[in-house]
Design a protein around this motif. Structure first.
Motif, mmCIF file in Angstrom:
data_model
loop_
_atom_site.group_PDB
_atom_site.id
_atom_site.type_symbol
_atom_site.label_atom_id
_atom_site.label_comp_id
_atom_site.label_asym_id
_atom_site.label_seq_id
_atom_site.Cartn_x
_atom_site.Cartn_y
_atom_site.Cartn_z
ATOM 1 N N GLY B 174 0.792 -1.227 0.000
ATOM 2 C CA GLY B 174 0.000 0.000 0.000
ATOM 3 C C GLY B 174 0.822 1.274 0.000
ATOM 4 N N LEU B 175 2.148 1.151 -0.044
ATOM 5 C CA LEU B 175 2.992 2.350 -0.020
ATOM 6 C C LEU B 175 2.816 3.120 -1.320
ATOM 7 N N GLY B 176 2.224 4.298 -1.212
ATOM 8 C CA GLY B 176 2.017 5.126 -2.400
ATOM 9 C C GLY B 176 0.937 4.603 -3.328
ATOM 10 N N GLU B 177 0.104 3.725 -2.840
ATOM 11 C CA GLU B 177 -0.902 3.112 -3.718
ATOM 12 C C GLU B 177 -2.201 2.919 -2.944
ATOM 13 N N ASP B 178 -3.319 3.178 -3.574
ATOM 14 C CA ASP B 178 -4.619 2.892 -2.982
ATOM 15 C C ASP B 178 -5.019 1.489 -3.411
ATOM 16 N N LEU B 179 -4.892 0.538 -2.499
ATOM 17 C CA LEU B 179 -5.112 -0.867 -2.866
ATOM 18 C C LEU B 179 -6.570 -1.150 -3.207
ATOM 19 N N GLY B 180 -7.450 -0.279 -2.759
ATOM 20 C CA GLY B 180 -8.863 -0.501 -3.058
ATOM 21 C C GLY B 180 -9.207 -0.256 -4.506
ATOM 22 N N THR B 181 -8.459 0.632 -5.158
ATOM 23 C CA THR B 181 -8.820 1.017 -6.523
ATOM 24 C C THR B 181 -7.709 0.757 -7.542
ATOM 25 N N ALA B 182 -6.511 0.423 -7.087
ATOM 26 C CA ALA B 182 -5.376 0.291 -8.015
ATOM 27 C C ALA B 182 -5.609 -0.825 -9.030
ATOM 28 N N ASP B 183 -5.117 -0.586 -10.217
ATOM 29 C CA ASP B 183 -5.077 -1.647 -11.226
ATOM 30 C C ASP B 183 -4.242 -2.801 -10.654
ATOM 31 N N PRO B 184 -4.777 -4.006 -10.594
ATOM 32 C CA PRO B 184 -4.036 -5.097 -9.944
ATOM 33 C C PRO B 184 -2.682 -5.389 -10.583
ATOM 34 N N ARG B 185 -2.501 -4.979 -11.829
ATOM 35 C CA ARG B 185 -1.191 -5.191 -12.452
ATOM 36 C C ARG B 185 -0.122 -4.363 -11.766
ATOM 37 N N TRP B 186 -0.532 -3.336 -11.031
ATOM 38 C CA TRP B 186 0.418 -2.453 -10.364
ATOM 39 C C TRP B 186 0.449 -2.687 -8.856
#
Lengths: 142, 281
Positions: B174-186
């Motif tokens: 989750g560092l620098g990323e919103d895991l709820g909405t992020a493209d799963p490839r990222w």
């Protein structure tokens, strides 16, 4: 975004790119990421302001898509093939590199930019590059 | 495939009655597969008791290290099979620029940190860089990828007969990323965890604690739940408990986790990992 079961191994980004995107997405310097094939897989908000298009609108761009549209071009406006760009060659050889060339913005103008590129190389090899750039001229002055 | 947890604690062992319920040993997970192969994920202090349990009967062993932080290798010197002349042990670990895995581990198993040198181990021990492409050990397919943590760190996925365990004990996706909405490839580690029969995942901090530890390489409860949700794992064990969390605090964290997991609409079983716990997959 594709559901989990539609993602194949080729789609999965290597950690080197994922961490680079985390950095690029929060800095104010224009930057983009290319993958091992030379496709642009991400560019940030600062880059969007230079080229006039947002990543959320364009999504990933293959080399065939972005090369003729955005550049690079030489000082006469002639396209420079991505593979022949000294910066591309250096980065693929694992060296950080610096270069100057022109790009075309969304409005059709050519602008000159300086770019620094850093290879994203992990234990299992080259995964792409992080390219930071800044314009030397503004839109319409290129 | 049977998965047994011998150490579920992060950072440093926690002895004493206050942590006896969840256990105080650091990361070690035993995976026993149908052909009798023993694969061991990490060599935290939990591996000492595991070694005592298997030294007389298991002579061909594989230890899969996620990374070389001390809480994941501290038990190596106390793993009985390494001192058994009839044992054959392969230690797999993340490749790193410049130094071989054996040399990096020898910094720990050597004077002045150790009374023995790595060359003194009696077993036939080999050290291998974990491949970046899938490989097999017996009937098990293994896959490893670098994941978001400080320093070269791997997550593993072991698959046998359609059952799989994904092991990401130290992970901060989750560092620098919103895991709820992020493209799963990222999302770091997503491919390893996707649709796993059992996901063992970092949950070192509660959400309030995470603020002071952002970037340290571990997950908050919120991010652990979000990662598990996005991976669609069929069972989840939250792992790598903070040494400052005693049983009472972990019980409370477990209740909170269960409520938030259920509120998110997930019905896959989710729990806080306990030392000694086993899963039949």
């Amino acid at each position: 975004m594709p559901p989990p079961d539609e993602i194949n191994d080729a789609d999965e980004r290597p950690l080197e790119l994922i961490l680079a995107r985390n950095l690029v997405s929060i800095i104010s310097l224009a930057a983009f990421l290319v993958d091992v094939d030379g496709d642009i897989v991400f560019f940030n908000e600062a880059a969007a302001q230079v080229i006039g298009a947002r990543f959320e609108e364009t999504g990933s761009l293959t080399r065939e898509q972005w090369n003729p549209e955005f550049g690079p071009f030489d000082e006469h406006g002639r396209p420079v093939p991505y593979d022949e760009l000294p910066l591309t060659i250096a980065v693929r050889e694992g060296r950080p590199a610096y270069g100057r060339f022109h790009i075309r913005t969304d409005s059709g103008s050519l602008i000159e930019i300086e770019a620094g590129a850093f290879p994203l190389t992990g234990p299992d090899g080259y995964h792409g590059a992080m390219v930071m750039f800044w314009p030397l001229s503004t839109d319409g002055e290129g | 495939m049977r998965v047994t947890l011998w150490g579920v604690r992060g950072s440093i062992p926690v002895p004493g009655p206050a942590a006896a319920g969840f256990g105080g040993n650091t990361s070690c997970v035993q995976v026993t597969v149908g052909d009798g192969s023993e694969l061991i994920l990490d060599a935290g202090t939990g591996i000492r008791a595991l070694g005592e349990a298997i030294v007389a009967r298991s002579r061909r062993l594989h230890i899969l290290l996620t990374h070389l932080h001390l809480d994941h290798i501290q038990g190596l010197m106390f793993f009985a099979p390494l001192f058994d002349r009839d044992a054959e042990v392969t230690v797999w670990g993340p490749p790193a620029a410049g130094r071989a895995l054996r040399d990096r581990l020898a910094r720990y198993i050597s004077n002045p940190l150790s009374p023995i040198e790595i060359r003194d181990l009696a077993a036939r021990v080999s050290f291998e860089d974990t491949p970046s492409t899938p490989w097999r050990i017996g009937d098990v397919e293994l896959r490893a990828s670098l994941v978001a943590h400080r320093g070269p760190t791997l997550g593993y996925r072991l698959t046998e007969d359609g059952s799989s365990v994904a092991y990401l004990p130290d992970h901060e996706p989750g560092l620098g990323e919103d895991l709820g909405t992020a493209d799963p490839r990222w999302i770091s580690g997503h491919r390893l965890a996707r649709d796993a029969s059992l996901l063992i995942h970092d949950c070192q901090y509660d959400d309030a604690e995470y603020g002071g530890h952002r970037g340290w390489g571990h997950s908050s409860l919120a991010d652990a739940l979000a990662f598990a949700r996005r991976s669609e794992a069929r069972r989840v064990a939250l792992f790598h408990h903070d040494p400052g969390h005693d049983d009472a605090r972990l019980d409370a964290l477990g209740e909170q986790a269960a409520e938030r997991w259920a509120a998110g609409g997930r019905d896959a079983p989710l729990e806080l990992a306990r030392e000694g716990q086993s899963f039949e997959l």
